[in-house]
Scaffold this active site. Structure first.
Site, PDB file in Angstrom:
ATOM      1  N   ASN A  46      35.392 -14.211  51.361  1.00  0.00           N
ATOM      2  CA  ASN A  46      35.645 -15.603  51.736  1.00  0.00           C
ATOM      3  C   ASN A  46      36.910 -16.188  51.105  1.00  0.00           C
ATOM      4  O   ASN A  46      37.181 -17.381  51.264  1.00  0.00           O
ATOM      5  CB  ASN A  46      34.448 -16.508  51.418  1.00  0.00           C
ATOM      6  CG  ASN A  46      33.322 -16.318  52.423  1.00  0.00           C
ATOM      7  OD1 ASN A  46      33.572 -16.154  53.615  1.00  0.00           O
ATOM      8  ND2 ASN A  46      32.089 -16.324  51.940  1.00  0.00           N
TER       9      ASN A  46
ATOM     10  N   SER B 124      43.446  -5.257  57.610  1.00  0.00           N
ATOM     11  CA  SER B 124      42.145  -5.031  56.994  1.00  0.00           C
ATOM     12  C   SER B 124      41.213  -4.523  58.072  1.00  0.00           C
ATOM     13  O   SER B 124      41.651  -4.116  59.151  1.00  0.00           O
ATOM     14  CB  SER B 124      41.623  -6.339  56.388  1.00  0.00           C
ATOM     15  OG  SER B 124      40.344  -6.174  55.835  1.00  0.00           O
TER      16      SER B 124
ATOM     17  N   ASP C 282      37.837  -5.752  60.499  1.00  0.00           N
ATOM     18  CA  ASP C 282      37.689  -6.945  61.332  1.00  0.00           C
ATOM     19  C   ASP C 282      37.123  -8.142  60.586  1.00  0.00           C
ATOM     20  O   ASP C 282      37.284  -9.279  61.013  1.00  0.00           O
ATOM     21  CB  ASP C 282      36.799  -6.609  62.529  1.00  0.00           C
ATOM     22  CG  ASP C 282      37.426  -5.534  63.408  1.00  0.00           C
ATOM     23  OD1 ASP C 282      38.488  -5.789  63.979  1.00  0.00           O
ATOM     24  OD2 ASP C 282      36.865  -4.426  63.489  1.00  0.00           O
ATOM     25  N   GLY C 283      36.463  -7.908  59.452  1.00  0.00           N
ATOM     26  CA  GLY C 283      35.834  -9.008  58.727  1.00  0.00           C
ATOM     27  C   GLY C 283      36.811 -10.021  58.180  1.00  0.00           C
ATOM     28  O   GLY C 283      36.493 -11.207  58.068  1.00  0.00           O
TER      29      GLY C 283
ATOM     30  N   GLY D  87      40.925  -0.954  58.033  1.00  0.00           N
ATOM     31  CA  GLY D  87      39.538  -0.691  57.694  1.00  0.00           C
ATOM     32  C   GLY D  87      39.070   0.634  58.265  1.00  0.00           C
ATOM     33  O   GLY D  87      39.866   1.537  58.502  1.00  0.00           O
ATOM     34  N   SER D  88      37.761   0.734  58.512  1.00  0.00           N
ATOM     35  CA  SER D  88      37.194   1.969  59.062  1.00  0.00           C
ATOM     36  C   SER D  88      36.991   1.886  60.570  1.00  0.00           C
ATOM     37  O   SER D  88      37.229   2.847  61.281  1.00  0.00           O
ATOM     38  CB  SER D  88      35.843   2.276  58.393  1.00  0.00           C
ATOM     39  OG  SER D  88      36.003   2.465  57.014  1.00  0.00           O
TER      40      SER D  88
ATOM     41  N   ASP E 273      25.073  -0.508  60.416  1.00  0.00           N
ATOM     42  CA  ASP E 273      26.242  -1.016  59.689  1.00  0.00           C
ATOM     43  C   ASP E 273      25.860  -1.531  58.306  1.00  0.00           C
ATOM     44  O   ASP E 273      26.496  -1.209  57.303  1.00  0.00           O
ATOM     45  CB  ASP E 273      26.905  -2.126  60.494  1.00  0.00           C
ATOM     46  CG  ASP E 273      28.154  -2.646  59.817  1.00  0.00           C
ATOM     47  OD1 ASP E 273      29.008  -1.842  59.425  1.00  0.00           O
ATOM     48  OD2 ASP E 273      28.257  -3.866  59.643  1.00  0.00           O
TER      49      ASP E 273
ATOM     50  N   ARG F 246      28.612   3.428  50.615  1.00  0.00           N
ATOM     51  CA  ARG F 246      30.027   3.072  50.724  1.00  0.00           C
ATOM     52  C   ARG F 246      30.927   4.059  49.984  1.00  0.00           C
ATOM     53  O   ARG F 246      32.074   4.282  50.380  1.00  0.00           O
ATOM     54  CB  ARG F 246      30.243   1.647  50.195  1.00  0.00           C
ATOM     55  CG  ARG F 246      31.691   1.197  50.177  1.00  0.00           C
ATOM     56  CD  ARG F 246      31.827  -0.272  49.844  1.00  0.00           C
ATOM     57  NE  ARG F 246      31.502  -1.106  50.988  1.00  0.00           N
ATOM     58  CZ  ARG F 246      32.383  -1.387  51.949  1.00  0.00           C
ATOM     59  NH1 ARG F 246      33.580  -0.901  51.903  1.00  0.00           N
ATOM     60  NH2 ARG F 246      32.023  -2.155  52.950  1.00  0.00           N
TER      61      ARG F 246
ATOM     62  N   ASP G  85      30.477 -10.293  64.198  1.00  0.00           N
ATOM     63  CA  ASP G  85      31.722  -9.615  63.794  1.00  0.00           C
ATOM     64  C   ASP G  85      31.494  -8.757  62.556  1.00  0.00           C
ATOM     65  O   ASP G  85      32.367  -8.624  61.693  1.00  0.00           O
ATOM     66  CB  ASP G  85      32.843 -10.623  63.538  1.00  0.00           C
ATOM     67  CG  ASP G  85      33.223 -11.407  64.783  1.00  0.00           C
ATOM     68  OD1 ASP G  85      32.704 -11.089  65.861  1.00  0.00           O
ATOM     69  OD2 ASP G  85      34.038 -12.340  64.665  1.00  0.00           O
TER      70      ASP G  85
END
Length: 559
Positions: free
Chosen positions: A197, A218, A220-221, A250-251, A317, A324, A536
């Protein structure tokens, strides 16, 4: 350089366009190699005078593939010459592969015709300016897409999440993106996010007048944070119009893969996708992009650019967060675990068909293959073994949305906001949604209480780099592409849907458990006491949820 040597037969380029600028130069790094250079409205043509194998002494470069050109002098005061370098990223066939990808090509020329260093530099600047102007006028055809341009020079804020994906975003920036932006003459300020955030907080307070675009490197977050931060501002109507760019770090990289797909290029992955998205970013063409408003029982309204998921996709997910440390393999492990004990989710689904399809419900409920992954990602067919019945080993990399501490805690539901409260929320008012505690109008299609394996609402084409979930989607079609899979599907059939989705072929299969509809709005009421809903890729409050598409609300750099 000697422009007087231009001859009539040199006035037509390889593309048939008249030559607008002609000169003779030496090649930087080898002053013995001389060449003629012709600039047309569409191409840069280079003809070497030195002996060379047949077919290799002439190069034609399309200005569509050019991102920039600069003029300069060296630090050597004794060198009176000036130079100009042009940077191209043409599509070339990959080594040992049938595919093509963008590969960097630089051409650098030396001008030393005059003894006055200033005059040589002035001539080099004239060439650099002409190349930039003509390349800026080139357009790839994009049927039905209204586009605008970023200003030049352009000022970008580039937000990077160093923890996304395998933690290599900063390395990728240093190896590729920084050079591309410099070649394009784009001024940018690097902002490294420090926590979840962080970007959302920055967007609420940022002085957006300093920037012509906001770019996210990054998963999508991070873009999810940026968009919601912009729409929480008092001046959201103006703020949401600032162009947004996406670079895969990202992945899953679903939006980056979608942007590449919209450009009409063949699929690429990993660093090749990054180079492609960097190229499109430097070209600076901007499209409108749909956003979807999301209402939950007690949380503030959210805005989504990518997906809403419940069931299998969301579970894989989020549950794979514990793996991780394994990088992208975490999704493979999570998928295996979830396939081994496939869950059924009870609930009620309803939707308002998209305006173009409301006169034919049969056309809305086509049987199509769906991939179940709202955060989907990499599937490697070579490593997927399909066994009828029992456990199904599969590799399925789902989206990594760079959420560092997804919380599964559900806040106690409060009173559902009234219609007036809904309209007073930040962002644009919803036109078709009623409060969650009110019954739906008769124009909605209600899927009677059923057992689901998953529900997935897509707003872009891709779920991941190699998962083309909604082949018909475009960046601003004003449609939510809704998929759901009914209970009763076997593990092997579900796996086949994943495999087919790699090339978007799931839309041509005949899976009796899959339903696809183009909708304007939807409402989902889970009855199962436990579950996960993601927007998302971010976990949201579990419970009733509804969504409505806002066509072209934001702007996206698509090149």
């Amino acid at each position: 350089m000697d422009e007087r040597r231009a001859e009539p037969d040199r006035r037509i380029g390889g593309s048939g366009s008249p030559v607008t600028l002609f000169g003779e130069f030496t090649i930087t790094g080898n002053r013995k190699v001389r060449c003629s250079v012709s600039l047309t409205e569409r191409d840069l043509l280079i003809q070497r005078f030195a002996s060379a194998p047949v077919g290799r002494n002439k190069v034609v470069l399309s200005l569509k593939d050019c991102i920039g050109c600069r003029a300069y002098r060296t630090d050597d005061s004794a060198d009176t010459a000036a130079y100009f370098s042009a940077y191209f990223y043409p599509l070339k066939r990959r080594w040992m592969s049938s595919g093509v990808s963008r590969q960097r090509v630089e051409h650098c020329f030396r001008l030393a015709a005059l003894q006055d260093p200033g005059a040589n530099l002035e001539e080099a600047e004239k060439w650099a300016r002409a190349v930039r102007e003509r390349s800026g006028r080139q357009r790839y055809p994009r049927d039905g897409v209204s586009m605008s341009e970023l200003p030049r020079p352009c000022r970008m804020m580039l937000l990077v999440n160093p923890q996304s994906g395998k933690g290599q975003a900063l390395t990728l920036y240093n190896n590729h993106i920084q050079r591309q932006l410099n070649e394009a003459g784009i001024q940018h300020t690097l902002v490294i996010t420090e926590r979840q955030n962080h970007a959302r907080e920055l967007m609420r307070e940022a002085d957006l007048s300093q920037w012509d675009a906001l770019v996210i490197m990054s998963g999508d977050g991070l873009l999810y944070e940026v968009i919601n931060g912009l729409l929480e501002r008092p001046d959201w109507e103006e703020a949401v119009q600032i162009p947004l760019g996406i670079l895969p770090g990202g992945s899953g990289n679903a939006l980056a893969a979608s942007v590449h797909h919209y450009s009409g290029a063949s699929p690429v992955y990993s660093e090749e996708l990054l180079v492609s998205c960097g190229f499109l970013l430097c070209k600076g063409l901007v499209s409108h992009m749909d956003l979807v408003s999301i209402h939950l029982s007690s949380s503030p309204r959210l805005f989504s650019f990518l997906s809403l998921a419940w069931g299998f996709v969301a579970d894989v997910d989020i549950e794979s967060e514990k793996y991780r440390h394994a990088g992208a393999a975490r999704f493979t492990v999570g998928t295996l675990v979830r396939l081994a004990s496939l869950r059924i989710y009870k609930g009620k689904l309803a939707y308002l068909p998209a305006a173009a399809d409301r006169n034919g419900e049969e056309g809305l409920r086509k049987n199509m293959t769906l991939h179940c992954n709202n955060q989907a990602s990499s599937l490697s067919p070579a490593s997927l073994l399909c066994h009828q019945g029992g456990d199904t080993p599969c590799e399925n990399t789902l989206h990594n949305y760079c959420h560092s501490n997804n919380s599964l805690k559900v806040r106690k539901a409060e009173n559902t906001p009234s219609r007036s409260a809904i309209k007073s929320l930040p962002g644009p008012p919803d036109s078709v949604l009623l409060p969650l505690d009110q019954p739906l109008p008769s124009s909605w299609v209600v899927v009677q209480e059923e057992d689901f394996v998953l529900v997935l609402a897509m707003h872009q084409s891709h779920l991941a780099e190699d998962l083309l979930a909604a082949p018909e989607a475009t960046v601003d079609d004003g449609i939510i592409h809704l998929f759901y899979v009914r209970a009763g599907i076997s593990r092997s059939a579900l796996l086949r849907l994943f495999l087919a989705m790699e090339k978007g072929a799931h839309l041509a299969t005949n899976c009796q458990h899959l339903v696809y509809a183009k909708v304007q709005a939807l409402r989902l009421e889970p009855y199962s006491p436990k579950g996960i809903i993601t927007v998302d890729g971010e976990v949201v409050e579990y419970g009733p949820v509804q969504a409505e598409v806002h066509r072209g609300l934001s702007r996206l750099i698509t090149g």
